[in-house]
Design an enzyme around this catalytic site. Structure first.
Site, PDB file in Angstrom:
ATOM      1  N   ALA A 137       0.749  -1.422   0.067  1.00  0.00           N
ATOM      2  CA  ALA A 137       0.184   0.008  -0.209  1.00  0.00           C
ATOM      3  C   ALA A 137       0.892   0.742   0.420  1.00  0.00           C
ATOM      4  O   ALA A 137       0.169   2.438  -0.127  1.00  0.00           O
ATOM      5  CB  ALA A 137      -0.828  -0.164   1.040  1.00  0.00           C
ATOM      6  N   LYS A 138       2.189   1.215   0.427  1.00  0.00           N
ATOM      7  CA  LYS A 138       3.022   2.424   0.872  1.00  0.00           C
ATOM      8  C   LYS A 138       2.558   3.955   1.027  1.00  0.00           C
ATOM      9  O   LYS A 138       2.349   4.504   1.210  1.00  0.00           O
ATOM     10  CB  LYS A 138       3.720   2.330  -1.030  1.00  0.00           C
ATOM     11  N   ARG A 139       1.678   3.215   2.181  1.00  0.00           N
ATOM     12  CA  ARG A 139       0.524   4.475   3.027  1.00  0.00           C
ATOM     13  C   ARG A 139       2.271   4.864   3.859  1.00  0.00           C
ATOM     14  O   ARG A 139       3.207   4.806   4.326  1.00  0.00           O
ATOM     15  CB  ARG A 139      -0.482   4.552   3.681  1.00  0.00           C
TER      16      ARG A 139
END
Length: 201
Positions: free
Chosen positions: A96-98
């Site tokens: 997700a690379k949040r």
């Protein structure tokens, strides 16, 4: 069982550390020509085929959420049906690379760990440990922090000299100190960076 314990168990039992990406992408022209329903059906069929073919060899799966979000509301159905097809007990990573803090990070964590049921997630470390705390609050989950990525433009920031070492080495040392449940994302095409990160963390 924690994410990393589950992975170690699978690696020991299967003798593999293969992580299978599940990233159904349609170029805009093809998507327009086929239509959303046909793209959905093709993506699901491909995902189910990949999961079935790789199940004996995989240690985990890693769907990139962007490819599912691109389907709109049906994307979550596609993701859920893909996850349901994975072997029972197989951990999966929400790529997700949040990266945010406070209530926003808590909402991301709820969505990824609570709603989707992921076992691990990829995160950006740019906001510091504040951005990881809401995810670490979920017991037994794993976090993978971006450290040294493979894209050509990454060096603009990641290779900056910070006190005599590249920033990505500082990131590796800092992030790995946050929790034993933290892993690092490091480009597999950069052996020198891999060695530097292993030495630091």
């Amino acid at each position: 069982m924690s994410f990393f314990d589950a992975i170690e168990k699978i690696v020991d039992e299967k003798g593999t550390s293969l992580c299978v990406g599940l990233d159904p992408w349609f170029e805009p022209e093809r998507r327009a020509a086929l239509g959303l329903d046909a793209c959905f059906d093709a993506a699901l069929e491909a995902n189910l085929r990949i999961v079935e073919a790789t199940a004996p060899f995989a240690a985990c799966y890693k769907p990139n959420l962007a490819f599912y979000e691109a389907f709109g509301p049906r994307g979550y159905e596609l993701l859920e049906r893909t996850v349901e097809a994975m072997p029972e007990g197989m951990p999966w990573i929400a790529d997700a690379k949040r990266g945010d803090i406070d209530s926003t990070a808590a909402a991301y964590a709820q969505a990824i760990f609570g709603n989707l049921g992921a076992d691990a997630v990829t995160l950006s470390p740019y906001m510091g440990k504040d951005g990881a705390d809401a995810f670490l609050a979920w017991k037994d989950t794993g976090l993978f922090l971006l450290c040294k990525t493979s894209n050509p433009g990454a060096t603009a920031f990641q290779a900056l000299d910070v006190g005599g070492e590249p920033l990505f080495v500082r990131v590796a040392r800092e992030c790995s100190s946050w929790s034993p449940r933290v892993g690092l994302v490091v480009a597999g095409n950069d052996p020198e960076a891999l060695r530097a990160v292993r030495a630091a963390a």
